[in-house]
Design a protein around this motif. Sequence first.
Motif, PDB file in Angstrom:
ATOM      1  N   ARG A  92      11.599  -0.750 -25.437  1.00  0.00           N
ATOM      2  CA  ARG A  92      12.035  -2.213 -25.135  1.00  0.00           C
ATOM      3  C   ARG A  92      10.673  -2.589 -24.374  1.00  0.00           C
ATOM      4  N   ASP A  93      10.224  -2.160 -23.501  1.00  0.00           N
ATOM      5  CA  ASP A  93       9.045  -2.494 -22.769  1.00  0.00           C
ATOM      6  C   ASP A  93       8.039  -3.249 -23.447  1.00  0.00           C
ATOM      7  N   ILE A  94       7.527  -1.471 -24.242  1.00  0.00           N
ATOM      8  CA  ILE A  94       6.428  -2.208 -25.215  1.00  0.00           C
ATOM      9  C   ILE A  94       6.591  -3.198 -26.009  1.00  0.00           C
ATOM     10  N   ALA A  95       7.686  -2.792 -26.530  1.00  0.00           N
ATOM     11  CA  ALA A  95       7.924  -4.489 -27.631  1.00  0.00           C
ATOM     12  C   ALA A  95       7.913  -5.762 -26.702  1.00  0.00           C
ATOM     13  N   HIS A  96       8.535  -6.007 -25.569  1.00  0.00           N
ATOM     14  CA  HIS A  96       8.270  -7.207 -24.709  1.00  0.00           C
ATOM     15  C   HIS A  96       6.384  -7.483 -24.401  1.00  0.00           C
ATOM     16  N   LYS A 117      16.521  -7.259 -30.634  1.00  0.00           N
ATOM     17  CA  LYS A 117      16.834  -6.975 -31.739  1.00  0.00           C
ATOM     18  C   LYS A 117      17.877  -5.072 -31.278  1.00  0.00           C
ATOM     19  N   LYS A 118      19.426  -5.852 -31.807  1.00  0.00           N
ATOM     20  CA  LYS A 118      20.239  -5.370 -31.847  1.00  0.00           C
ATOM     21  C   LYS A 118      19.924  -3.390 -32.184  1.00  0.00           C
ATOM     22  N   ASP A 119      20.357  -2.973 -32.138  1.00  0.00           N
ATOM     23  CA  ASP A 119      20.219  -1.484 -32.716  1.00  0.00           C
ATOM     24  C   ASP A 119      21.137  -1.089 -33.174  1.00  0.00           C
TER      25      ASP A 119
END
Length: 377
Positions: A184-188, A197-199
């Motif tokens: 998630r951190d990398i996606a941000h 996005k929800k899994d």
Amino acid sequence: MKKRVVVGLSGGVDSSVAAALLKEQGYDVIGLFMRNWDSTTNNDILGNPTIDDDICPQEIDYQDAEKVANKLGVPIFRVDFIKEYWDNVFTYFLDEYKKGRTPNPDILCNKYIKFDAFIEHAKQFNPDYIAMGHYARVEHGDHPKLLRGIDNNKDQTYFLSQLTEKQLSHTLFPVGELTKQEVRDIAHKYDLATKDKKDSTGICFIGERDFNRFLANYLPSQSGNMITEDGDVLNTHQGLMYYTIGQRKGLGIGGSNQYDNKPWFVIGKNLETNDLIIGQGFHHPVLYSDSCIVEDVNLINLKRFEGPLYCTAKFRYRQQDHPVTIEFNDDDTLQVTFEQDIRAITPGQAAVFYDGEVCLGGGFIKAAYKNGQKRQY
């Protein structure tokens, strides 16, 4: 010259970050979006109308995958595997339910679609590797090994247990070394469209639909009696295929004068009489087995061995590891003996074996036993 990798971009955060990491590492990245179910109409692949108006959100997923590809500056292509999915996954799914078993189509989807049809289609791009957003790792070499993902809560080797060494030799799992929070951190960091996005959960062709209603589109249900071990009829069921061993919800049984108010669970099925057998208590003794037979065995980096092999096993996703002994039978099935009795060993589900971090492969549960007697599952 850059090595080329074709990434399965699903429109989720995990595959998005997989593509971002590969791009960052200097690979020539190509995105490929798989469409495995016809969600544009209310008909199935044979043209038969269904009774459900809801559809899988595949179009939204493709739009998200496209946004991610554009953000990263990688080309993206779309491919239909609808027929392959029907022939190799959904038909199996229906056949298993006809037998009163509980299938796991995600494992077959990986075996026949994501790591077979996908690889064959990707060959037109002359890639060095293909990549997916699974939480798993591959130790490459002369005999590749499949390793658990670093994040134990997200590890997906259970669903990859039918892969072969050949498939693994050309596969990368970039997020396997990360936790979900790190993904998630990398996606941000890259400001990807899928960062929050929800899994996705469940099976794509069912999505958020009512499961029983969906299944009724393809398999005629046959109601029958819901009985105790003593043969007392307490309710009716809508079809054995709608129930799984150990299930509590949806039985519709309240308290009565004859029985105390302990909760009821599915403890067996009688296909001949079409009876659903129920019992009281989470730890009902009929729910426990001491061994099982596993068929359709696929071993990874492990040849057919002689004598017993000690390892651990999972019989459901995210289940704790259980110490077991496995040994080949003459018909190439595996005899799996448990160190301690295990609850709700369910025919049709996968049994996956491990040696520490290494996934040894697995197969599908054919039958469960207690003291040599076959359970009526």
